[in-house]
Structures are given as C-alpha cells and as structure tokens.
Design an enzyme around this catalytic site. Structure first.
Site, PDB file in Angstrom:
ATOM      1  N   SER A   1      42.513  36.213  47.858  1.00  0.00           N
ATOM      2  CA  SER A   1      43.182  34.347  48.569  1.00  0.00           C
ATOM      3  C   SER A   1      42.527  33.177  48.023  1.00  0.00           C
ATOM      4  O   SER A   1      42.320  32.835  45.886  1.00  0.00           O
ATOM      5  CB  SER A   1      42.713  34.644  50.265  1.00  0.00           C
ATOM      6  OG  SER A   1      43.392  32.954  50.627  1.00  0.00           O
TER       7      SER A   1
ATOM      8  N   ASP B   1      42.748  30.671  33.588  1.00  0.00           N
ATOM      9  CA  ASP B   1      44.155  29.812  32.274  1.00  0.00           C
ATOM     10  C   ASP B   1      43.751  28.615  32.617  1.00  0.00           C
ATOM     11  O   ASP B   1      44.456  27.780  30.875  1.00  0.00           O
ATOM     12  CB  ASP B   1      45.759  29.396  34.057  1.00  0.00           C
ATOM     13  CG  ASP B   1      46.008  30.513  34.297  1.00  0.00           C
ATOM     14  OD1 ASP B   1      45.522  31.927  33.383  1.00  0.00           O
ATOM     15  OD2 ASP B   1      46.772  30.121  35.015  1.00  0.00           O
TER      16      ASP B   1
ATOM     17  N   LYS C   1      46.271  39.019  47.445  1.00  0.00           N
ATOM     18  CA  LYS C   1      46.596  37.684  48.787  1.00  0.00           C
ATOM     19  C   LYS C   1      47.177  36.156  48.774  1.00  0.00           C
ATOM     20  O   LYS C   1      45.848  35.605  48.410  1.00  0.00           O
ATOM     21  CB  LYS C   1      45.581  37.830  49.746  1.00  0.00           C
ATOM     22  CG  LYS C   1      45.435  37.098  50.614  1.00  0.00           C
ATOM     23  CD  LYS C   1      47.064  37.447  51.467  1.00  0.00           C
ATOM     24  CE  LYS C   1      46.742  36.477  53.169  1.00  0.00           C
ATOM     25  NZ  LYS C   1      47.252  34.504  53.014  1.00  0.00           N
TER      26      LYS C   1
END
Length: 160
Positions: free
Chosen positions: A68, A79, A93
């Site tokens: 999560s 990224d 998740k």
C-alpha cells in the site's frame, strides 16, 4: 548526511497523504502517484512541498510485506528519483477503496481505482520488483546478518 536508506520491509502501509508527503522530501516536482479509474482516466497526486533531501542519495529496502502506502513511496522514489529498490518483490496492494457505513453498523468497501507509480506501473496485484533482488533467509535472521541492508550500504558508498 551522505546517503539515506529507507526501510519499508514488512510495512503494510498507511495513509496516502503521508506517503506523498514523505516522497516530497526526496522528489523535487511532479507526480508521486497516480489513481487510475475503470474508464482509464488518471488523477495524479503531485509533490506537496519543497523537500529537504533532494540531493541526498537514497535507496529503499522492500519485501513481500511492503504494501500500500509503502509501495507508493518506494515506487515514487524509484520512478521520480532513480532510487534503487533492494530486497524482494513487494506485496501488491494498490487498490483504492471507498468505505461506506450503514446505520445498522455494517459497511462495505468498494474498490474504485488502482494506484500507479509515476511511470504508470500498476502496483495492484503485481507489487514492485526489486532492482537488486536479495532474499533474506532464515539463517540470515538467526545469525544476525542482513544482506539486503549490507547491499544498500554498499550502493551508497562513493565510487572509488
């Protein structure tokens, strides 16, 4: 401070806004995470303040217990900042849920979207692959070794 290791191993997550706020300490500008709806539309969540660690090298430790909000943070740093993820594949998740409570005390959680990293990689059901895959074995734990942490420290050493 010459480098920073963020350890989200076995971190089941937390609040979306907290992951955005923490990521903003390391990412100068742009998207931290995207919410993608069933119709394909995307809502970006962007850096929310000027961070204090924009020039500090950072690596992130992950494992199958990273889920999560911890995956949102790890994905954003990979990224948008180029941070290396070290360890094992994360949990996956990445669903966005809307909770509805009813007068009788019951309730329902309805999945309304999924989380994507800044580069558009879906977290849900797939998890994040570690850039440097190192399994933490039971014998490592019992002997007090942590090869994932050791690799993180190695990667943060200046090139000779």
């Amino acid at each position: 401070l010459k480098g920073l290791i963020i350890d989200v191993r076995s971190n089941p997550g937390g609040y979306l806004q907290s992951s955005i706020h923490i990521a903003s300490e390391f990412v100068k500008s742009g998207t931290v995470v995207q919410e993608e709806f069933a119709d394909g539309t995307r809502q970006p969540f962007i850096v929310d303040h000027r961070g204090r660690f924009l020039q500090i090298p950072v690596v992130v430790l992950i494992n199958k217990g990273s889920a999560s909000a911890s995956e949102i943070l790890a994905g954003a740093l990979r990224d948008a900042r180029g941070a290396k993820l070290i360890g094992e594949k994360s949990f996956g998740k990445g669903s966005v849920q809307d909770a509805q409570s009813f007068p009788d005390g019951s309730g329902v959680h309805i999945t309304i979207a999924k989380w994507l990293t800044p580069a558009g990689t879906s977290i849900n059901g797939q998890g994040l692959e570690a850039d440097v895959k190192i399994e933490l074995l039971e014998e490592d734990v019992t002997s007090g070794r942590d090869p994932q942490l050791s690799k993180a420290l190695e990667l943060l050493q200046p090139a000779k």
